[in-house]
Design an enzyme around this catalytic site. Structure first.
Site, PDB file in Angstrom:
ATOM      1  N   HIS A 122       4.355  -3.697  -3.640  1.00 31.96           N
ATOM      2  CA  HIS A 122       3.994  -5.119  -3.716  1.00 31.96           C
ATOM      3  C   HIS A 122       4.404  -5.683  -5.071  1.00 31.96           C
ATOM      4  CE1 HIS A 122       1.322  -5.157  -0.122  1.00 31.96           C
ATOM      5  NE2 HIS A 122       1.176  -3.874  -0.425  1.00 31.96           N
ATOM      6  N   ARG A 140       3.200   1.254   8.339  1.00 35.51           N
ATOM      7  CA  ARG A 140       3.953   0.421   7.401  1.00 35.51           C
ATOM      8  C   ARG A 140       5.111   1.213   6.791  1.00 35.51           C
ATOM      9  NH1 ARG A 140       2.892  -3.846   4.565  1.00 35.51           N
ATOM     10  NH2 ARG A 140       5.015  -4.188   5.200  1.00 35.51           N
ATOM     11  N   TYR A 189      -3.860   4.125  -0.843  1.00 38.34           N
ATOM     12  CA  TYR A 189      -4.144   3.230  -1.959  1.00 38.34           C
ATOM     13  C   TYR A 189      -5.451   3.620  -2.626  1.00 38.34           C
ATOM     14  CZ  TYR A 189      -0.684  -0.237  -0.355  1.00 38.34           C
ATOM     15  OH  TYR A 189       0.471  -0.891   0.006  1.00 38.34           O
ATOM     16  N   TYR A 232       2.159   4.603   5.658  1.00 37.79           N
ATOM     17  CA  TYR A 232       0.783   4.837   6.107  1.00 37.79           C
ATOM     18  C   TYR A 232       0.505   4.068   7.394  1.00 37.79           C
ATOM     19  CZ  TYR A 232       0.087   0.367   3.659  1.00 37.79           C
ATOM     20  OH  TYR A 232       0.186  -0.923   3.235  1.00 37.79           O
ATOM     21  N   HIS A 267       6.627   0.684   0.762  1.00 38.21           N
ATOM     22  CA  HIS A 267       6.891  -0.587   0.074  1.00 38.21           C
ATOM     23  C   HIS A 267       6.118  -0.648  -1.237  1.00 38.21           C
ATOM     24  CE1 HIS A 267       3.250  -1.265   2.499  1.00 38.21           C
ATOM     25  NE2 HIS A 267       2.862  -2.040   1.496  1.00 38.21           N
TER      26      HIS A 267
END
Lengths: 259, 188
Positions: free
Chosen positions: A182, A177, A128, A167, A180
């Site tokens: 959000h 995770r 991110y 990640y 995905h």
């Protein structure tokens, strides 16, 4: 398509009515969730919930004007640029291009029109663009991971983006995770607020993820998995995933809220 | 026909990427009718530790007690039109602060008027589903507020902001997730 067979039969309905201030005691309440279809606040496999989930029982709030109204959003908040995460600074981001599209409906099957859909995600490497993300994977100077669109008259929305990577996180030993995106939606009322995550079909990490698995009802949980959508693949350009979103619907009959 | 609402998932730690463009430190541009007020607070976890990755969203009536408005791009965190909506993240010390105008009273259930309040939606890493609460303004009408009546008396104070000593137009209101002063959250 979404797993729910009802989705194929949807007709275009009327958007939720604005509740006039002049009829104060008459408001149309929003429906309460079906048992098991929303997460409990405390889900101890997700370690962060332990110190943050309220311990006292929630107090049931009858819906008043405060809950059944909500802001509108100016068209200027979105542009073709905010719907395309693959070239936000004019240069192409690295990774597998995909489209993500679907419809936003309420529980009564009516399209939710002109509602803001905000998304954010990791880049193709699972990193991110955020100071607190220290995962040892490269940042992409051409990818911010931020996007937003407004639904159209049919409740439809569409993004072009890069498929996010998985990640690691430190929730438990060897925690990763699943990939995905959000999603954040305001909907027509403050009571219809929804923040969720969209997953990808066939991700081997899904059975191990405490966040994905926090919802007891397996059908509700599996509706968070998008579907590969051959129909909307952009030939020789981008694969396509479909993700329909259902916001709370109002009870059809207005009633007087009793104290 | 009945569909089921999509299940919530946590907002996670990185929500600023997607949401911060609408952060609002001032909900009411100059000239908005109503009494200006600043609200300051801190959000604390079950160990009393500040929560630095929480987000509150505010929804409020205007000074006449009417809801409705259109959110447009804030300029340097200041709304250019009063919409009644605001979005405020906590900082590294778990603190938040915003300015607005005091809302008017709003009609409630059975015609009883609700005392002036802000509707608050709270999300953060660790919360699998958003929480709803309210911040009430100090007022004589609090005792007759139909929603506060639903709250056990000893917990009502968690919903009522207090005057910041020496700063007349500033209110303080903390959110505590657990513990003796756990904030009242609503099943909304």
């Amino acid at each position: 398509m979404n797993q729910n067979p009802d989705h194929d039969e949807l007709s275009i309905g009327i958007a939720a009515p604005v509740v006039p201030n002049s009829r104060p005691s008459q408001v149309t309440s929003y429906r309460r969730p079906y048992p098991g279809t929303q997460p409990e606040y405390l889900h101890s496999p997700y370690v962060s919930s332990i110190e943050r989930a309220p311990k006292q029982p929630l107090i049931k709030l009858p819906h008043t004007l405060t809950e059944v109204t909500g802001p509108a959003f100016a068209p200027a908040l979105v542009s073709p640029k905010t719907a395309d995460l693959t070239r936000q600074n004019g240069r192409e981001a690295i990774g597998e291009r995909i489209t993500v599209s679907g419809r936003v409906l309420d529980e009564n099957g009516k399209p939710v029109r002109n509602t803001l859909v905000e998304v954010w995600q990791a880049n193709a490497c699972g990193r991110y663009l955020h100071k607190r993300d220290q995962h040892d994977a490269p940042l992409d100077p051409n990818f911010t991971g931020q996007g937003r669109v407004m639904t159209d008259d049919y409740g439809a929305y569409k993004f072009l983006t890069i498929k996010p990577g998985s990640y690691p996180w430190r929730n438990h030993y060897n925690a990763w995770r699943p990939a995905h995106i959000h999603f954040s939606l305001l909907g027509p009322a403050f009571a219809t607020r929804l923040v969720t995550q969209m997953y990808f079909p066939g991700d081997p990490l899904l059975p191990f993820d405490p966040i994905f698995n926090c919802t007891a009802d397996d059908k509700a949980r599996n509706r968070l998995i998008s579907q590969f959508d051959w129909e909307t693949v952009l030939p020789e350009y981008a694969l396509a995933y479909k993700f329909d979103i259902i916001l709370r619907g109002s009870d059809e009959t207005p009633f007087e809220v009793q104290r | 026909m009945s569909l089921q609402a999509t299940t919530w998932q946590t907002v996670g730690p990185y929500f600023r990427i997607g949401l911060e463009y609408l952060n609002t430190t001032d909900l009411a541009p100059a000239g908005t009718p109503g009494e200006p007020v600043t609200v300051e607070g801190q959000i604390l976890d079950g160990n009393g530790k500040p929560i630095s990755d929480a987000l509150i969203e505010i929804w409020q009536a205007n000074a006449s007690g009417e809801y409705g408005g259109t959110v447009d791009n804030p300029v340097d965190g200041a709304a250019t039109v009063f919409s009644g909506f605001g979005r405020v993240p906590t900082d590294d010390e778990g603190r938040f602060s915003f300015s607005t105008i005091q809302p008017g009273p709003v009609a409630g259930p059975s015609g009883a008027m609700q005392s002036p309040h802000l509707a608050i939606r709270l999300t953060m890493r660790g919360l699998l589903r958003g929480l709803s609460t309210r911040m009430y303004f100090p007022a004589e009408t609090l005792n007759s507020d139909p929603i506060l009546q639903l709250v056990p008396e000893q917990r009502r104070a968690t919903l009522i902001a207090t005057q910041k000593p020496g700063t007349p137009a500033t209110l303080q209101w903390n959110i505590e997730m657990q513990g003796e002063r756990e904030t009242v959250f609503f099943d909304c």
